[in-house]
Design an enzyme around this catalytic site. Structure first.
Site, PDB file in Angstrom:
ATOM      1  N   HIS A 504       0.789  -1.235   0.000  1.00 38.98           N
ATOM      2  CA  HIS A 504       0.000   0.000   0.000  1.00 38.98           C
ATOM      3  C   HIS A 504       0.822   1.285   0.000  1.00 38.98           C
ATOM      4  O   HIS A 504       0.311   2.341  -0.368  1.00 38.98           O
ATOM      5  CB  HIS A 504      -0.925   0.014   1.228  1.00 38.98           C
ATOM      6  CG  HIS A 504      -2.191   0.785   1.024  1.00 38.98           C
ATOM      7  ND1 HIS A 504      -2.291   1.878   0.192  1.00 38.98           N
ATOM      8  CD2 HIS A 504      -3.425   0.634   1.548  1.00 38.98           C
ATOM      9  CE1 HIS A 504      -3.517   2.354   0.215  1.00 38.98           C
ATOM     10  NE2 HIS A 504      -4.232   1.622   1.023  1.00 38.98           N
ATOM     11  N   TYR A 621     -14.152   6.062   9.237  1.00 36.42           N
ATOM     12  CA  TYR A 621     -13.187   6.515   8.221  1.00 36.42           C
ATOM     13  C   TYR A 621     -13.688   6.093   6.851  1.00 36.42           C
ATOM     14  O   TYR A 621     -13.966   4.916   6.625  1.00 36.42           O
ATOM     15  CB  TYR A 621     -11.829   5.870   8.506  1.00 36.42           C
ATOM     16  CG  TYR A 621     -10.692   6.255   7.587  1.00 36.42           C
ATOM     17  CD1 TYR A 621      -9.653   7.042   8.048  1.00 36.42           C
ATOM     18  CD2 TYR A 621     -10.627   5.815   6.269  1.00 36.42           C
ATOM     19  CE1 TYR A 621      -8.580   7.377   7.230  1.00 36.42           C
ATOM     20  CE2 TYR A 621      -9.566   6.150   5.439  1.00 36.42           C
ATOM     21  CZ  TYR A 621      -8.549   6.933   5.924  1.00 36.42           C
ATOM     22  OH  TYR A 621      -7.497   7.271   5.110  1.00 36.42           O
ATOM     23  N   THR A 634      -4.923  10.714  -0.489  1.00 37.10           N
ATOM     24  CA  THR A 634      -6.249  10.517   0.080  1.00 37.10           C
ATOM     25  C   THR A 634      -6.519  11.526   1.190  1.00 37.10           C
ATOM     26  O   THR A 634      -5.612  12.167   1.711  1.00 37.10           O
ATOM     27  CB  THR A 634      -6.404   9.104   0.673  1.00 37.10           C
ATOM     28  OG1 THR A 634      -5.436   8.918   1.705  1.00 37.10           O
ATOM     29  CG2 THR A 634      -6.237   8.048  -0.401  1.00 37.10           C
TER      30      THR A 634
END
EC number: 2.3.1.21
Length: 822
Positions: A504, A621, A634
């Site tokens: 990620h 979230y 993001t």
């Protein structure tokens, strides 16, 4: 011995007659072609960088500009005397084609200056338009996949319509390359400290008691009046944000001079959130995605793997040539493409305190894992990419290879799944020299990793246990069948079902989603299989043999591997993963409710979470992208709001009426859209507070407020899987071509991780994760709560629509009277 011979280009020995050199011509040819290909790619990259640097002007436009400048100069137009001035400075006194060379050089200089001025005018004009913050309204109304604003045109403000009319011609001057818009993207704006604190307190109000909220408010006010101002100045210095459009010239000047701070969040976010994390990547960081809904076009494992490898390498070629179309919202607003740079040939290297991301310019091989063995497979030969049928031959040889893994090799990849510090120390001690270093470099320098799984995956909506095992195998597997440090692992099951597992830190899920869609589209649109399931076509030559990597693992190293394997198995066994297919309705029914699909699902998640936690709200979230800004990644949408809580309480209150509930639902969805839009344009809460916290740590300044903010757990972490990012797939005509999405692990030990994809008009996929060790969570129970919440909200909307319809009909009957319409 044969493998050693293949790996050595030449050998020499000392004889009585001198030095006897034996060349292996075939290997030297491979080296020659590899070097030639590398230089061709470098030349192409340089050319593409120049083309992207002068966008929107094509390189050929300079010739036209020079011709016009020379023609005007020939008839006496001297451009403020600049050409004459340059000629007076020139020492050249020769002629070229009968024309003074000094004049030609002066005309070329003036033409170049005019050419650059026009380029800068278009570029910064586009940048000025892209700083407009009204566009996300379209985005949240239509969703990521729609890219079509026609249905919302009548509801659009006049300002936004005028903006679109100005933007469209500037954004489509010429066909853009992948990085053409990078210099025109604005910087991520830095929100005011007061605005961020106000939005933070508003998001926290429904989650705290009156006493707790009063204390948080007090700490926030002390922070605003004291330390916060100092920290904000440092963050502003890093951002170089110009707050008013009237000072665009200053923004352009800073943009021209400065390159160290193109985004005030992203570099710190990558370093402190990802690379400095010492916990295992598996479950905690990596994510996965599964196959298309349709049955595979072949059940031959090697053939399906070869086709997907070929599709991935075609995508890499598009990236290298910058021929990949940049993502454009509504064909007008470009998204930042910087994350694509590290998609291939990249690995995350462990460190004691912090990892590093190592990217190589090129790689001509992939790494393949099968039954505990690791192979290096060349995918280029004699300067060209191997065809799918040739790659299939290589993979089949790996499947047929009877050699057992060496001692410790079978569990070796578990080192990448365990604790990062342990992996770093093991790497330094046992993999920094000798054959282990060579083999490790072969894996880490590969374009990507392929896992040929010896298990079978099944997509069966009627049997969720098969889907759950499918998803679990992709996210964790056995704990030692994936190289979790690589950007992604392509996983191919024994029955040819596929998926991927991705690291990620280097990029966010939409980039991998784009690659995944392209690979699937290439297979179903461009590639073919024979009747027996093998890849179409005939090999033009015998492809290079796969090379089994060698490892020398002493007992202490094997013990370290076993330690990481136990950590990985513990994480895998503790993971409670449920893939819920909601096929009772989808986007079609949500549209009839005149609500945003994302907001609809988020409200269902709020209702489900409240019921699952026995009447408690959770800090939620939701990931939102900020890629409309340069190097944007993001931002967090805090989906649990005052309005969403009011709606949930009304749904659980038997005395509330359907009309009251529907009104509160509409208010909650509207608030969610506003929060999503604010996050997209840099007016979120969490990234700003995160940067303030980083500065406070650098200054060694203690902030009770920031500690309180960052200590709050995200017990419900959600994300919508994007789709429709490639034009190769027409999902409207072929909805079964869409992937079922993917998921990730829970963020907290007592919370849920929920990823969802609104896959079509009649189906929504939910990937729900939690930990078995927590007695407060249960993924199967939460899936049932999601189902009930979705149905309850749909029924609420349906009853309200029927009530309004009857009311309108009744009003119409009263107006028209018994005699009919007038």
């Amino acid at each position: 011995m044969a493998e050693a011979h293949e790996a050595v280009a030449f050998a020499f020995q000392i004889t009585h007659d001198g030095v006897d050199v034996n060349f292996d011509r075939e290997v030297l040819k491979l080296v020659w072609h590899s070097g030639l290909r590398s230089y061709k790619k470098r030349l192409a990259r340089f050319k593409n960088s120049v083309r992207a640097g002068v966008y929107p002007a094509p390189l050929s436009s300079w010739v036209l500009t020079f011709a016009v400048t020379r023609g005007l100069s020939a008839v006496g137009v001297d451009f403020f005397g600049f050409i004459h001035f340059l000629m007076s400075l020139s020492p050249l006194n020769v002629h070229l084609f009968g024309l003074p060379l000094a004049w030609l050089v002066s005309c070329s200089i003036v033409a170049t200056l005019w050419w650059i001025c026009v380029i800068l005018f278009f570029r910064y004009g586009l940048k000025l338009l892209l700083m407009y913050k009204g566009m996300p309204t379209f985005y949240t109304q239509q969703g990521y996949a729609s890219m079509d604003f026609r249905s919302s045109w009548n509801e659009t403000s006049l300002t936004t319509k005028l903006w679109m009319m100005c933007l469209r011609p500037l954004a489509n001057v010429t066909k853009p390359m992948l990085y053409s818009y990078q210099q025109s993207l604005p910087r991520l704006p830095l929100p005011s400290l007061e605005g961020t604190l106000e939005r933070f307190l508003r998001s926290l109000k429904p989650l705290e008691t009156a006493e707790e909220f009063a204390e948080t408010t007090r700490l926030a006010e002390e922070f605003r009046l004291g330390l916060g101002k100092k920290l904000q100045r440092y963050v502003w210095l890093k951002s170089w944000f110009v707050p008013h459009l009237t000072f665009l010239w200053l923004e352009c000047f800073l943009d021209f001079l400065s390159r160290w701070s193109t985004n005030y969040v992203s570099d710190w976010w990558e370093e402190y959130v990802y690379l400095r994390g010492r916990s295992p990547l598996m479950v905690n960081s990596n994510f996965y995605c599964i196959d298309m809904l349709m049955e595979p076009l072949t059940n031959v494992q090697a053939a399906r793997a070869a086709s997907m490898i070929y599709g991935a390498l075609l995508f890499r070629r598009l990236l290298d040539r910058q021929e990949l179309e940049p993502i454009m919202i509504y064909s007008m607003v470009p998204l930042c493409s910087s994350q694509y740079e590290r998609l291939f040939n990249t690995t995350r290297v462990p460190g004691v305190e912090s990892d590093t991301i190592v990217h190589r310019a090129d790689a001509d091989h992939i790494a393949v894992l099968h039954k505990g063995r690791i192979f290096k497979v060349l995918v280029y030969h004699r300067g060209r990419l191997l065809k799918p049928c040739e790659i299939e031959m290589q993979l089949q040889k790996i499947l047929d290879n009877p050699v057992d893994p060496a001692d410790g090799e079978a569990k070796l990849p578990a080192l990448t799944a365990g604790d990062r510090e342990h992996w770093s120390n093991t790497r330094e001690k046992f993999f920094s020299k000798g054959v282990n270093r060579i083999s490790l470099n072969a894996v880490e320098s590969a374009a990507f990793v392929v896992t040929l799984d010896d298990k079978e995956f099944y997509y069966d909506p009627k049997d969720h246990t098969k889907l759950d095992k499918y998803a679990h195998q992709l996210l964790t597997g056995s704990g030692c069948d994936k190289w979790f440090d690589k950007t992604f692992n392509l996983v191919v099951a024994k029955n040819a079902r596929i998926g991927f597992n991705a690291e990620h830190s280097w990029a966010d899920a939409p980039v991998m989603g784009h690659l995944w869609e392209y690979m699937l589209a290439t297979e179903v649109v461009d590639l073919k299989y024979k009747e027996d399931g093998h890849c179409d076509g005939e090999p033009a030559f015998h492809p290079p043999e796969p090379v089994k990597l060698k490892w020398q693992l002493p007992p202490e190293c094997i013990d370290n591997i076993e330690f990481s394997y136990k950590v990985a198995r513990g994480l895998a066994d503790d993971l409670d993963l449920r893939l819920y297919v909601h096929d009772e309705f989808g986007k079609g029914a949500i549209k009839k409710c005149r609500l945003s699909p994302d907001a609809f699902v988020q409200m269902a998640l709020q209702l489900a979470s409240y019921r699952d936690s026995n009447g408690k709200f959770s800090l939620t979230y939701e990931a939102s992208m900020t890629r409309m800004y340069r190097e944007g990644r993001t931002e967090t949408v805090r989906s649990c709001s005052i309005e969403s809580c009011a709606f949930v309480l009304a749904m659980e209150n038997p005395e509330s009426t359907p009309s009251e509930r529907y009104k509160l639902l509409k208010d909650a969805c509207d608030r969610h859209q506003l929060s999503y839009q604010a996050a997209m344009v840099g007016e979120g809460v969490d990234r700003h507070l995160f940067c303030l916290y980083v500065v406070s740590r650098y200054l060694d300044a203690d902030s009770p407020f920031l500690k309180r903010v960052l200590s709050q757990p995200w017990r419900l972490s959600t994300s919508q899987t994007p789709h429709g990012q490639t034009s190769k797939l027409d999902l409207r005509k072929n909805p079964h071509w869409i992937s079922a999405g993917g998921g990730f692990g829970p963020v907290t030990d007592d919370g849920y991780g929920v990823s969802y994809i609104v896959a079509g008009e009649d189906v929504i996929f939910f990937h729900i994760s939690s930990k078995r060790s927590c007695n407060l969570t249960d993924s199967t129970r939460f899936a049932e709560n999601i189902r009930k919440a979705l149905l309850d909200i749909r029924d609420l909307c349906g009853s309200e629509i029927k009530r309004k319809t009857k009311k309108d009909e009744a009003n119409g009957a009263q107006v028209n009277g018994p005699g009919g319409s007038h």
